[in-house]
Design a protein around this motif. Structure first.
Motif, PDB file in Angstrom:
ATOM      1  N   SER A   1       0.818  -1.212   0.000  1.00  0.00           N
ATOM      2  CA  SER A   1       0.000   0.000   0.000  1.00  0.00           C
ATOM      3  C   SER A   1       0.853   1.263   0.000  1.00  0.00           C
ATOM      4  O   SER A   1       0.363   2.351  -0.318  1.00  0.00           O
ATOM      5  CB  SER A   1      -0.935   0.015   1.209  1.00  0.00           C
ATOM      6  OG  SER A   1      -0.202   0.054   2.425  1.00  0.00           O
ATOM      7  N   TYR A   2       2.132   1.148   0.367  1.00  0.00           N
ATOM      8  CA  TYR A   2       3.034   2.305   0.361  1.00  0.00           C
ATOM      9  C   TYR A   2       3.452   2.706  -1.062  1.00  0.00           C
ATOM     10  O   TYR A   2       3.950   3.808  -1.273  1.00  0.00           O
ATOM     11  CB  TYR A   2       4.321   2.000   1.127  1.00  0.00           C
ATOM     12  CG  TYR A   2       4.184   1.730   2.610  1.00  0.00           C
ATOM     13  CD1 TYR A   2       3.076   2.131   3.336  1.00  0.00           C
ATOM     14  CD2 TYR A   2       5.205   1.074   3.293  1.00  0.00           C
ATOM     15  CE1 TYR A   2       2.974   1.884   4.690  1.00  0.00           C
ATOM     16  CE2 TYR A   2       5.117   0.824   4.651  1.00  0.00           C
ATOM     17  CZ  TYR A   2       4.002   1.233   5.345  1.00  0.00           C
ATOM     18  OH  TYR A   2       3.911   0.994   6.695  1.00  0.00           O
ATOM     19  N   LEU A   3       3.322   1.807  -2.030  1.00  0.00           N
ATOM     20  CA  LEU A   3       3.926   1.987  -3.339  1.00  0.00           C
ATOM     21  C   LEU A   3       3.118   2.947  -4.214  1.00  0.00           C
ATOM     22  O   LEU A   3       1.891   2.851  -4.290  1.00  0.00           O
ATOM     23  CB  LEU A   3       4.043   0.638  -4.055  1.00  0.00           C
ATOM     24  CG  LEU A   3       4.858  -0.458  -3.350  1.00  0.00           C
ATOM     25  CD1 LEU A   3       4.715  -1.776  -4.105  1.00  0.00           C
ATOM     26  CD2 LEU A   3       6.326  -0.056  -3.237  1.00  0.00           C
ATOM     27  N   SER A   4       3.834   3.848  -4.900  1.00  0.00           N
ATOM     28  CA  SER A   4       3.206   4.664  -5.923  1.00  0.00           C
ATOM     29  C   SER A   4       2.935   3.803  -7.151  1.00  0.00           C
ATOM     30  O   SER A   4       3.349   2.638  -7.214  1.00  0.00           O
ATOM     31  CB  SER A   4       4.121   5.830  -6.309  1.00  0.00           C
ATOM     32  OG  SER A   4       5.269   5.333  -6.999  1.00  0.00           O
ATOM     33  N   LYS A   5       2.275   4.368  -8.148  1.00  0.00           N
ATOM     34  CA  LYS A   5       1.973   3.615  -9.367  1.00  0.00           C
ATOM     35  C   LYS A   5       3.250   3.114 -10.031  1.00  0.00           C
ATOM     36  O   LYS A   5       3.356   1.948 -10.425  1.00  0.00           O
ATOM     37  CB  LYS A   5       1.178   4.487 -10.337  1.00  0.00           C
ATOM     38  CG  LYS A   5       0.750   3.769 -11.605  1.00  0.00           C
ATOM     39  CD  LYS A   5      -0.093   4.672 -12.493  1.00  0.00           C
ATOM     40  CE  LYS A   5      -0.501   3.950 -13.769  1.00  0.00           C
ATOM     41  NZ  LYS A   5      -1.328   4.826 -14.655  1.00  0.00           N
ATOM     42  N   ASP A   6       4.258   4.000 -10.147  1.00  0.00           N
ATOM     43  CA  ASP A   6       5.524   3.603 -10.772  1.00  0.00           C
ATOM     44  C   ASP A   6       6.271   2.580  -9.918  1.00  0.00           C
ATOM     45  O   ASP A   6       6.881   1.637 -10.441  1.00  0.00           O
ATOM     46  CB  ASP A   6       6.405   4.829 -11.010  1.00  0.00           C
ATOM     47  CG  ASP A   6       5.887   5.709 -12.145  1.00  0.00           C
ATOM     48  OD1 ASP A   6       5.065   5.221 -12.947  1.00  0.00           O
ATOM     49  OD2 ASP A   6       6.293   6.886 -12.216  1.00  0.00           O
ATOM     50  N   GLU A   7       6.222   2.765  -8.591  1.00  0.00           N
ATOM     51  CA  GLU A   7       6.892   1.812  -7.699  1.00  0.00           C
ATOM     52  C   GLU A   7       6.208   0.451  -7.733  1.00  0.00           C
ATOM     53  O   GLU A   7       6.885  -0.577  -7.672  1.00  0.00           O
ATOM     54  CB  GLU A   7       6.910   2.374  -6.280  1.00  0.00           C
ATOM     55  CG  GLU A   7       7.848   3.565  -6.102  1.00  0.00           C
ATOM     56  CD  GLU A   7       7.685   4.240  -4.766  1.00  0.00           C
ATOM     57  OE1 GLU A   7       8.593   5.003  -4.370  1.00  0.00           O
ATOM     58  OE2 GLU A   7       6.633   4.035  -4.097  1.00  0.00           O
ATOM     59  N   ARG A   8       4.884   0.458  -7.838  1.00  0.00           N
ATOM     60  CA  ARG A   8       4.156  -0.814  -7.919  1.00  0.00           C
ATOM     61  C   ARG A   8       4.602  -1.613  -9.146  1.00  0.00           C
ATOM     62  O   ARG A   8       4.797  -2.833  -9.077  1.00  0.00           O
ATOM     63  CB  ARG A   8       2.648  -0.521  -7.974  1.00  0.00           C
ATOM     64  CG  ARG A   8       1.744  -1.722  -8.253  1.00  0.00           C
ATOM     65  CD  ARG A   8       1.830  -2.759  -7.155  1.00  0.00           C
ATOM     66  NE  ARG A   8       0.953  -3.886  -7.443  1.00  0.00           N
ATOM     67  CZ  ARG A   8       1.195  -4.840  -8.329  1.00  0.00           C
ATOM     68  NH1 ARG A   8       2.316  -4.810  -9.039  1.00  0.00           N
ATOM     69  NH2 ARG A   8       0.352  -5.838  -8.507  1.00  0.00           N
TER      70      ARG A   8
ATOM     71  N   GLY B   1      11.895   2.299  -3.968  1.00  0.00           N
ATOM     72  CA  GLY B   1      11.800   3.604  -3.330  1.00  0.00           C
ATOM     73  C   GLY B   1      12.214   3.461  -1.876  1.00  0.00           C
ATOM     74  O   GLY B   1      13.284   2.935  -1.570  1.00  0.00           O
TER      75      GLY B   1
ATOM     76  N   THR C   1      10.307   1.703   0.300  1.00  0.00           N
ATOM     77  CA  THR C   1       9.582   0.541   0.833  1.00  0.00           C
ATOM     78  C   THR C   1      10.402  -0.725   0.657  1.00  0.00           C
ATOM     79  O   THR C   1      10.812  -1.062  -0.458  1.00  0.00           O
ATOM     80  CB  THR C   1       8.232   0.384   0.124  1.00  0.00           C
ATOM     81  OG1 THR C   1       7.487   1.599   0.262  1.00  0.00           O
ATOM     82  CG2 THR C   1       7.442  -0.766   0.727  1.00  0.00           C
TER      83      THR C   1
END
Length: 280
Positions: free
Chosen positions: A189-196, A269, A271
């Motif tokens: 849930s911490y991840l941004s769209k790019d990080e996901r 990132g 996370t």
């Protein structure tokens, strides 16, 4: 399904169930439950008469710079999932219920905890073993359920149960993944769209190693190199560790010639995510 917050309430429920000859399963969690947790509860419900789900963000397993305060919490959503899965009781204590002001007794382990996640989180497994030991004493389950995604934790808990003669069975359950392969985790849930999107390098690198092993490669150095190259091609990823260890001792191995755990931890990132595959 009931939600209780005190040790005595849990013990009273357990006493009643045991007087009726019922079996009890325990699923220890830190909450913010997802399909991976539900798979544990589902199995516990299938194998026991009553299931207790503990939801407790355990402060003593977090290091000083870790995400204790920001760890995601949603008791309402968690309760709905537990209810749907068929749990009998949620144990959701305050930290003061688990740790008195004079608390000073901990469970330490001299093996299994020094490598992998324990290398950069030196107090983590002391906190895990202590809280899980307390939960075992409070709930007195017949079986307790843990996910394979936290493979080192699973190995540590099994060893602790054997060493300390806890009277229960530890049940390890398979990793549950998203459709694209990312292992389910509350920290996703911490991840941004790019990080996901970038986080897929974890499962992809494990798949690379699996393919090489299926084709006959047994040298863990070559396997590690291939995994490293893949992850380092992702700008948002930073490797914490890539390890091949004996699945029983968690000691590093040079060849895949026994049951082996391939475990990885990668920062996407800020996370930190973990994943693994076990070759048995």
């Amino acid at each position: 399904m009931k939600i209780v917050r005190t040790v005595e309430e849990v013990r009273q429920a357990v006493r009643t169930w045991k007087a009726e000859g019922k079996t009890i399963g325990l699923v220890p969690t830190m909450g913010y439950l997802h399909e991976g947790h539900k798979s544990l509860i589902d199995r516990a419900v299938a194998e026991n008469d009553h299931v207790v789900v503990s939801i407790f963000v355990n402060p003593i397993q977090f290091g000083p710079a870790e995400d204790l305060e920001t760890y995601p919490r949603d008791l309402e959503k968690d309760s709905e999932l537990c209810q749907t899965a068929g749990a009998s009781l949620i144990f959701h204590p305050d930290p003061s219920q688990m740790y008195s002001p004079t608390f000073s007794s901990f469970i330490n382990m001299s093996t299994l905890t020094g490598g992998l996640c324990g290398k950069t989180r030196p107090s983590h497994f002391q906190g895990v073993c202590t809280v899980v030991g307390k939960l075992f004493n409070i709930v007195e389950p017949n079986k307790a359920y843990f996910g394979q995604k936290d493979a080192q934790q699973l190995a540590v808990i099994r060893h602790m149960v054997e060493d300390l003669n806890f009277n229960l069975e530890i049940v390890g359950c398979p990793i549950v993944r998203e459709a694209d392969g990312l292992a389910k985790s509350s920290r996703n849930s911490y991840l941004s769209k790019d990080e996901r999107k970038a986080a897929l390098v974890l499962s992809q690198s494990l798949a690379i190693a699996q393919k090489m092993i299926n084709e006959g490669e047994r040298d863990t150095g070559k396997l590690t190199l291939a995994m490293t190259k893949h992850i380092e091609n992702e700008p948002l990823a930073k490797i914490d560790y890539i390890e091949f260890v004996d699945w029983k001792t968690l000691e590093p191995v040079g060849l895949i010639d026994r049951p082996v755990l391939n475990a990885i931890a990668v920062y996407i990132g800020k996370t930190r995510l973990i994943d693994n595959h076990i070759y048995e």
